[in-house]
Design an enzyme around this catalytic site. Structure first.
Site, short mmCIF file in Angstrom:
data_model
loop_
_atom_site.label_atom_id
_atom_site.label_comp_id
_atom_site.label_asym_id
_atom_site.label_seq_id
_atom_site.Cartn_x
_atom_site.Cartn_y
_atom_site.Cartn_z
N ASP A 171 3.00 -6.94 9.37
CA ASP A 171 1.78 -6.28 9.28
C ASP A 171 1.32 -6.58 7.69
OD1 ASP A 171 1.49 -5.41 11.80
OD2 ASP A 171 2.67 -3.53 11.56
N GLY A 172 2.29 -6.51 6.96
CA GLY A 172 2.18 -6.66 5.47
C GLY A 172 1.41 -8.17 4.97
N ASN A 195 -5.15 0.48 6.19
CA ASN A 195 -4.08 1.43 6.55
C ASN A 195 -4.32 2.66 5.93
OD1 ASN A 195 -2.52 0.17 8.35
ND2 ASN A 195 -0.93 -0.17 6.89
N GLU A 196 -4.49 3.05 4.86
CA GLU A 196 -4.46 4.25 4.01
C GLU A 196 -4.68 3.95 2.57
OE1 GLU A 196 -1.10 2.49 3.38
OE2 GLU A 196 -0.61 3.67 5.27
N ARG A 220 -1.30 21.68 -3.84
CA ARG A 220 -0.28 21.18 -4.68
C ARG A 220 0.96 20.58 -4.18
NH1 ARG A 220 3.10 24.56 -9.61
NH2 ARG A 220 4.17 22.78 -10.17
N ASP A 269 3.69 16.77 -3.63
CA ASP A 269 3.99 15.40 -3.77
C ASP A 269 2.62 14.53 -3.76
OD1 ASP A 269 6.36 16.27 -4.28
OD2 ASP A 269 7.42 15.10 -2.63
#
Ligand code: NAD
Length: 264
Positions: free
Chosen positions: A45-46, A122-123, A148, A150
């Site tokens: 996929d990468g 993807n994102e 607030r 990560d």
């Protein structure tokens, strides 16, 4: 029909790529790195994500197909022992094309620097380079919450099975023109409060992330990581553009989900 074959670069992917090129040349197809009609990605996929970013300036003129040399991928769904069949399909038949929605990301900065526009397959994920992020989240121009934690992940429907899934987001069928906003470890106390569930937004519902205080951010667009300074806002919505995948046989999305995550 003009083609290009893009390999992940490992030995197995290079061998398969060469095999595909030899077959395609036998069918008198023309190799074109600049203006291919079809991009054949060999790897995972990468590899297909990289190919997408290489050719995202001419998405309406070309289609992608992926061969996986590792495990079954979401974008790379042809097996190495099927490449002969795949090449015959490419060379002989007018193929069906399916279109998937993409995410448009516009990053605006304070000061002189102009805005930047990206497309994600993807994102887009937003994290701090130091500690947690604090951001107002606006949906359709209205303040929805102050986050607030990560970080935040905004995914496409076809990206919903990737990072989004690991964050507890829902798997969406790629035919749904939408984006999904998922939290990464939000802090919920008397000062900060977030909805705590992933949100799915339809087309034309823009999501704007506004940093509360000046900070540097680590923004990733698929596999690409960008250091962003003086960020005023990060705007996300369903893009006008779509990505096209060449389909030579039925491989229903839910079957792929099952084979990847349930029975695989
Ligand atoms: P990579 O190629 O090693 O990909 C990482 C994994 O994500 C692979 O197993 C790949 O098959 C899978 N993947 C990619 N797109 C997918 C999709 N649409 N559906 C299901 N699985 C998918 O590494 P890379 O090239 O850096 O890939 C970048 C992608 O890695 C990002 O787009 C992100 O979605 C994913 N990622 C996942 C996590 C996580 O799950 N915790 C964290 C960071 C990044």
């Amino acid at each position: 029909m003009k083609y290009v074959v893009r390999s992940r670069g490992d030995h197995e992917s290079n061998v398969i790529s060469q095999k595909i090129k030899n077959y395609l040349q036998e069918f008198q197809l023309i190799e074109s790195k600049e203006a291919p009609d079809i991009v054949i990605s060999v790897g995972g996929d990468g590899t297909l994500l990289e190919a997408f970013h290489q050719y995202n300036h001419r998405l309406d003129e070309m289609s992608f197909v992926g061969v996986h040399t590792g495990h079954l991928g979401f974008y790379a769904d042809w097996q190495p022992d099927e490449v002969e069949k795949l090449v015959i399909h490419i060379a002989k038949t007018p193929f069906k094309v399916v279109e998937y929605p993409l995410l448009e990301v516009i990053i605006r900065h304070y000061g002189e620097k102009k805005s930047e526009r990206y497309l994600a397959l993807n994102e887009c994920s937003v994290k701090s380079t130091e500690g947690s992020i604090v951001m107002d989240i606006e949906i359709r121009g209205e303040l929805f919450e102050t986050f607030r934690g990560d970080g935040l992940c905004i995914s496409t429907p076809s990206g919903s099975t990737a990072y989004n899934k690991a964050l507890g987001g829902a798997i969406l069928h790629p035919s749904l023109a939408s984006i999904q906003l998922a939290e990464m470890a939000s802090i919920n106390n008397r000062v900060y409060r977030t909805v705590g569930s992933p949100l799915v937004l339809p087309q034309h519902h823009t999501c704007l992330l506004r940093p509360i205080k000046e900070a540097d951010f680590q923004v990733t667009i698929d596999h690409l990581t960008l250091l962003q300074q003086d960020v005023k806002s990060i705007q996300c919505r369903v893009a006008e553009e779509k990505v096209r995948f060449a389909r030579f046989r039925p491989f229903p999305f839910w079957k792929r989900v099952k084979e990847s995550f349930v029975t695989g």
